[in-house]
Design an enzyme around this catalytic site. Structure first.
Site, PDB file in Angstrom:
ATOM      1  N   LYS A  42       0.840  -1.206   0.000  1.00 19.82           N
ATOM      2  CA  LYS A  42       0.000   0.000   0.000  1.00 19.82           C
ATOM      3  C   LYS A  42       0.878   1.260   0.000  1.00 19.82           C
ATOM      4  CE  LYS A  42      -0.462  -0.167   5.063  1.00 19.82           C
ATOM      5  NZ  LYS A  42      -1.386  -0.490   6.178  1.00 19.82           N
ATOM      6  N   ARG A 142     -11.535  -0.038  13.954  1.00 21.54           N
ATOM      7  CA  ARG A 142     -11.519   0.623  12.653  1.00 21.54           C
ATOM      8  C   ARG A 142     -12.666   0.024  11.837  1.00 21.54           C
ATOM      9  NH1 ARG A 142      -5.604   1.194   9.904  1.00 21.54           N
ATOM     10  NH2 ARG A 142      -5.950  -0.952   9.302  1.00 21.54           N
ATOM     11  N   HIS A 172      -6.952  -7.252  12.490  1.00 26.01           N
ATOM     12  CA  HIS A 172      -5.742  -6.424  12.526  1.00 26.01           C
ATOM     13  C   HIS A 172      -5.448  -6.020  13.976  1.00 26.01           C
ATOM     14  CE1 HIS A 172      -2.647  -3.937  10.847  1.00 26.01           C
ATOM     15  NE2 HIS A 172      -3.210  -2.790  11.122  1.00 26.01           N
ATOM     16  N   ARG A 225       0.383 -10.665   6.991  1.00 27.38           N
ATOM     17  CA  ARG A 225       0.442  -9.461   6.142  1.00 27.38           C
ATOM     18  C   ARG A 225       1.679  -8.670   6.557  1.00 27.38           C
ATOM     19  NH1 ARG A 225      -4.415  -9.623   8.489  1.00 27.38           N
ATOM     20  NH2 ARG A 225      -4.027  -7.687   9.601  1.00 27.38           N
ATOM     21  N   TYR A 271      15.968  31.206   5.224  1.00 33.54           N
ATOM     22  CA  TYR A 271      14.791  31.980   5.629  1.00 33.54           C
ATOM     23  C   TYR A 271      14.799  32.297   7.123  1.00 33.54           C
ATOM     24  CZ  TYR A 271      12.698  30.882   1.094  1.00 33.54           C
ATOM     25  OH  TYR A 271      12.444  30.776  -0.240  1.00 33.54           O
ATOM     26  N   CYS A 317      14.572  24.674   3.210  1.00 35.60           N
ATOM     27  CA  CYS A 317      13.728  25.330   2.210  1.00 35.60           C
ATOM     28  C   CYS A 317      12.915  24.275   1.451  1.00 35.60           C
ATOM     29  CB  CYS A 317      14.590  26.103   1.216  1.00 35.60           C
ATOM     30  SG  CYS A 317      15.779  27.209   1.988  1.00 35.60           S
ATOM     31  N   ASP A 319      13.223  23.436  -1.646  1.00 37.13           N
ATOM     32  CA  ASP A 319      13.997  22.699  -2.642  1.00 37.13           C
ATOM     33  C   ASP A 319      15.470  22.524  -2.301  1.00 37.13           C
ATOM     34  OD1 ASP A 319      11.622  23.097  -4.319  1.00 37.13           O
ATOM     35  OD2 ASP A 319      12.334  25.173  -4.334  1.00 37.13           O
TER      36      ASP A 319
HETATM   37  C1  LIG Z   1      -0.853  -1.597   6.807  1.00 41.90           C
HETATM   38  C2  LIG Z   1      -1.506  -2.861   7.214  1.00 41.90           C
HETATM   39  C3  LIG Z   1      -0.735  -4.003   7.452  1.00 41.90           C
HETATM   40  C4  LIG Z   1       0.785  -3.993   7.455  1.00 41.90           C
HETATM   41  O1  LIG Z   1       1.252  -3.470   8.668  1.00 41.90           O
HETATM   42  P1  LIG Z   1       2.821  -3.408   8.973  1.00 41.90           P
HETATM   43  O2  LIG Z   1       2.899  -2.953  10.380  1.00 41.90           O
HETATM   44  O3  LIG Z   1       3.388  -2.417   8.028  1.00 41.90           O
HETATM   45  O4  LIG Z   1       3.345  -4.765   8.746  1.00 41.90           O
HETATM   46  C5  LIG Z   1      -1.393  -5.177   7.716  1.00 41.90           C
HETATM   47  N1  LIG Z   1      -2.739  -5.223   7.776  1.00 41.90           N
HETATM   48  C6  LIG Z   1      -3.506  -4.145   7.568  1.00 41.90           C
HETATM   49  C7  LIG Z   1      -4.986  -4.266   7.650  1.00 41.90           C
HETATM   50  C8  LIG Z   1      -2.920  -2.925   7.293  1.00 41.90           C
HETATM   51  O5  LIG Z   1      -3.679  -1.842   7.108  1.00 41.90           O
END
Ligand SMILES: *Cc1c(COP(=O)(O)O)cnc(C)c1O
Length: 382
Positions: A42, A142, A172, A225, A271, A317, A319
């Site tokens: 992602k 969530r 998660h 994941r 700046y 800055c 750039d």
């Molecule tokens: C981003 C995400 C992950 C990965 O998490 P990491 O801490 O980067 O390994 C896994 N599951 C879900 C639902 C996520 O949104």
């Protein structure tokens, strides 16, 4: 994203694909053959480049890639990624048809939502099924189903249609990177209790992100994941101390001195004129600024030149930024902002600490203006 074409500004992010390969291979060895690897790509592969990382992840043995949004999934498919893609975040009802068409797996976190999708899909004559993973909210707060009743209602909807294939169910963790394992254990128990009420176990039951993968091998289930650590970075300092295998960092941020001058004492820099030379000082300009992700808050952060640490002086800055040099250097001298040079290393964690954030935010805030240069493209330095 621009890649490997000609760039006149010497600022670039170097992405070492061999590091990604090595992290996946070590992960697979650690997990064993029962657990699949879902490589999380992602947010443009955490700033590393979504297509390049997805390709190399599959090549190194990942079984699936996952993204947060439908658009990210479509981009991967359009770029020629043929393996399984899971959208972990919410999708609008209107995306379901596209998901079927492109063979993209989507996340379902609400029965009503799926019912509406089916009404939409049923009108068309699709040959392929809509592949879904159910999302359980076991404590993250969530998206996701939170109780048996809503899960059972969703299962009835899934069973009512031949156009839906239940491929997985997942949750998660909110606190897997912390030393205290209490909440992670609670979440896992809640999740498994719900999974056990399913009439049939789907192909992939998964819960672990990077932190949980590295700290709780017993929660690996059918898949993990793996996100931040795919890129060689641990989710927290605690996880780093407990690492079960070596992770290789894949990104470095590099530039060159573009201008060097000697200033007498009493000259102001950048700046606001907030930095004033106190003696005769060599000052270098580096062509990178906050429009590249070198945030203004990184004032005073060190960079590596000639294998040594040197501080940025004055306001950063949009750039450019200025560095105080211990002696004269020539224009074109290499500057490492993130990464290793000689014996020294500046990690994303160091920037994160300076900005009171986490390395995740650093990785995704190196902007598109910085070209990503890939090494190890053909696995040349295996
Ligand atoms: C981003 C995400 C992950 C990965 O998490 P990491 O801490 O980067 O390994 C896994 N599951 C879900 C639902 C996520 O949104």
């Amino acid at each position: 994203m621009e890649k490997n074409s000609i760039h006149y500004r010497p600022t670039h992010a170097n992405v070492n694909l061999d590091a990604i390969r090595s992290n996946i291979r070590n992960l697979k060895e650690y997990l064993g053959s029962r657990t699949s690897v879902i490589a999380v790509v992602k947010a443009d592969g955490y700033g590393h480049g979504e297509v390049e990382i997805a390709s190399v992840a599959f090549e190194a043995g990942a079984n699936m890639v996952s993204v947060a949004t439908p658009d990210e999934a479509v981009r991967l498919r359009m770029a020629g990624i043929v393996g399984d893609i899971l959208v972990m975040g919410p999708s609008p009802i209107s995306f379901a048809k596209k998901a079927v068409e492109l063979g993209i797996t989507i996340t379902v976190a609400d029965g009503q939502w799926l019912q509406s999708v089916l009404t939409d899909i049923d009108a068309d004559d699709f040959e392929k099924q809509l592949k879904i993973h159910i999302k359980i909210d076991s404590g993250m707060g969530r998206i996701g189903l939170r109780d048996v009743e809503s899960l059972q209602a969703l299962v009835l909807i899934i069973e009512s249609s031949e156009k839906v294939l239940l491929d997985g169910i997942f949750t998660h963790f909110a606190c897997a990177d912390e030393e205290d394992s209490c909440r992670t254990e609670e979440q896992f128990t809640t999740f498994m209790e719900l999974v056990q009420t399913l009439p049939e176990k789907p192909r992939l039951v998964h819960a672990s992100n990077s932190a949980a993968t590295l700290l709780y091998p017993e929660y690996a289930l059918d898949a993990v994941r793996f996100g931040m650590s795919l890129y060689g970075i641990t989710p927290s300092e605690y996880v780093r101390k407990k690492l079960p295998f070596r992770l290789k960092r894949s990104l470095s941020l590099e530039s060159e001195l573009a201008y060097v001058k000697l200033l007498e004492a009493g000259n102001r820099i950048s700046y606001g004129g907030t930095y004033e030379t106190t003696e005769s000082e060599w000052i270098g300009s580096i062509p990178i600024g906050y429009a590249d992700g070198l945030r203004r808050g990184l004032r005073g952060q060190e960079v590596l030149i000639d294998g040594k640490r040197m501080p940025l002086v004055g306001t950063i800055c949009m750039d450019q930024c200025m560095v105080k040099l211990p002696r004269e250097f020539l224009v074109g001298e290499k500057v490492v902002l993130i990464g290793r040079q000689g014996e020294e290393e500046i990690k994303m964690e160091e920037w994160a600490e300076c900005l009171s954030t986490i390395p995740y935010e650093i990785a995704v805030s190196i902007t598109k203006r910085v070209p990503r240069i890939y090494t190890g493209k053909d696995g040349e330095s295996k």
